[in-house]
Design an enzyme around this catalytic site. Structure first.
Site: not given
Ligand code: AMP
Ligand code: MG
Length: 499
Positions: A94, A96-97, A130, A187, A256-257
């Site tokens: 989900g 998260g940020r 976040g 996604r 998810d990407n």
């Molecule tokens: P990503 O590496 O951007 O594809 O992120 C993978 C997951 O980690 C997703 O659910 C993001 O929302 C979560 N996420 C990444 N960085 C953060 C952060 N700094 N705080 C909270 N959630 C994060």
């Molecule tokens: Mg992502």
């Protein structure tokens, strides 16, 4: 007197879906936001008038882009999704940020999700803060806007602001928020979220939503879900072929990407290659090289299999028949990809009239480049600059290779092949110069932007690179250094997602 509130023409459709698709989540305010960049051109194409553009580029806009002001009509949410990360399923990821403010319709009728990346904790943040660090925000801004300029489907950057707060990574770093737009942030992982929970009804609602929103031409199809799979697959085949042709390595092709709308999303540790190598990996967390350059097409297909699995229950009661149908679509991917790749390579090589051996010619060039560590971008650009006869451009091109004599042999073959073309040389050259960029966001240049911004609060390096990349195909005065590969000391060997 406080300024007039900005009217953003929100038209939010995702929040009209049942509430299990998202969590309501306002962005969390930051201490002292300041504007880094506002994408006036993009905002103008969305339909904002000059007065609104001025407002959005002022402190009023900054408050919105930082998440300190939630504009009227916004209905902020964090979206639910799962994902296969490096092949392992995580049922609950989900946003998260990132917080999605809502959707807006451009004056040309296109619908965009508007997200604030780095807007604070959400119910999906798990252990994370976040927030986003400045570096990844600048990197995404530069890379996605470049992708757009060279015609590769991508999310866009509308604005970037600093927060006046620091975020703790390996060390404290300045914080930032990126306002980004997508034609949908749904996604593969969004479908997986509901499929993994056995929520077949939700999968169907999501598929129907996606059909309405991103594939309206399929809504009346007799097998809309199968058609959706085929269409998503076709867009991915084309997208990944485009990545390959520009030397782009996404770096985290987790499910998810991968966007269902077929855009490049989630710019993390992505990078453009300098010297060509098919097994190139930059991401610090990709230790096995799962997402190496050459693996991208097969990973895309693997991700599409995961998407297909979520749709299977929607295809009818005869499971064997559904599996066979889905399998046929998935099996068609390599051919679709190969066709898209060949078409793009022909354009890069100036071959307007297809011949049987074109694929071999293109592959042999890449092999030569790999053997001799030739610069990806300059090899193709240099070829475009070559005139028909031997001259200085040819010497320059040959000097990109360790063994010019071997490269010369390929050049002879290419010239022979050009004999079969009927387009005149000048037109061919113009066409080649229009698809082979001179300037790309080279890692060391992106790094230099981040260093200046992080270490000295100097955003001019970022602004200059961004401005140069607005015209990647046009030779620009005094911009020679942006076209150059890194020196040995400048080479960036690893990139980080910075989460
Ligand atoms: P990503 O590496 O951007 O594809 O992120 C993978 C997951 O980690 C997703 O659910 C993001 O929302 C979560 N996420 C990444 N960085 C953060 C952060 N700094 N705080 C909270 N959630 C994060
Ligand atoms: Mg992502």
């Amino acid at each position: 007197m406080s300024p007039m509130p900005i009217l953003i023409p929100f038209d939010n459709s995702y929040v009209k879906l049942p509430d299990y698709f998202y969590q309501r989540q306002p962005p969390q305010a930051v201490k002292q936001p300041e504007l880094i960049q506002f994408n006036t051109e993009l905002a103008a194409t969305l339909g904002f008038n000059p007065e609104q553009l001025a407002q959005l580029g002022s402190q009023t806009g900054v408050e919105i882009f930082a998440g300190n002001q939630v504009p009227a009509g916004a209905e902020p949410i964090a979206m639910a999704y799962s994902g296969h990360q490096f092949g392992h399923f995580s049922p609950s990821l989900g946003d998260g940020r990132a917080v999605q403010l809502g959707e807006m319709l451009s004056t040309t009728g296109e619908r965009f999700d508007i997200q604030l990346k780095g807007a604070g904790r959400t119910p999906w943040s798990r252990g994370g803060d976040g927030r986003a660090a400045l570096g990844p925000v600048l990197r995404e801004y530069i890379l996605c806007e470049f992708m757009h300029r060279i015609g590769i489907p991508t999310t866009r950057a509308l604005a970037a602001v600093t927060t006046g707060e620091s975020v703790l990574r390996e060390r404290p770093l300045p914080g930032a928020v990126l306002t980004r737009l997508a034609t949908s942030y749904v996604r593969v992982g969004t479908f997986q979220f509901f499929a993994a929970r056995g929520q077949q009804q939700a999968v169907q609602e999501l598929a129907d939503y996606t059909l309405r929103r991103n594939y309206p031409e399929l809504s009346t199809h007799e097998q809309p879900y199968l058609a959706l799979l085929a269409a998503v697959s076709a867009r991915q085949a084309k997208l990944v072929a485009q990545w390959m042709q520009i030397g782009f390595i996404h770096g985290v092709m987790n499910t998810d990407n991968m966007s269902i709308a077929g855009e490049t999303i989630d710019y993390g540790p992505c990078a453009f290659m300098d010297g060509f190598r098919a097994d190139r990996v930059y991401s610090s967390i990709d230790r096995q090289g799962r997402y190496a350059y050459q693996n991208q097409p097969s990973i895309a297909q693997w991700n599409l299999c995961r998407f297909a699995e979520t749709l299977l229950p929607l295809l009818g009661d005869d499971e064997d028949a559904s599996v066979a149908q889905v399998q046929a679509v998935i099996n068609a991917f390599p051919e679709q990809y190969a066709a898209a790749w060949l078409e793009g390579m022909r354009a890069k090589l100036g071959l307007a009239h297809p011949q049987d051996d074109d694929r071999v010619l293109a592959q042999d060039l890449l092999e030569l480049m790999a053997q001799q560590e030739a610069d990806f971008t300059l090899t193709f650009r240099g070829l475009a600059e070559l005139s028909i006869s031997a001259d200085a451009a040819e010497q320059r091109w040959l000097s990109l290779f360790n063994e010019p004599a071997t490269a010369q042999l390929w050049l002879v073959r290419w010239r022979q092949r050009l004999q079969l073309e009927t387009t005149d040389a000048a037109a061919r050259q113009a066409a080649m110069l229009a698809v082979n960029p001179l300037y790309i966001p080279r890692n060391h240049q992106v790094e230099a932007c981040i260093r200046a911004a992080e270490d000295a609060g100097d955003f001019s390096v970022f602004a200059q690179l961004l401005a140069t990349l607005k015209a990647p195909f046009t030779v620009q005065r005094d911009k020679e250094h942006y076209a150059q590969p890194p020196s040995a000391e400048q080479i960036v060997h690893q990139t980080f997602c910075g989460t």
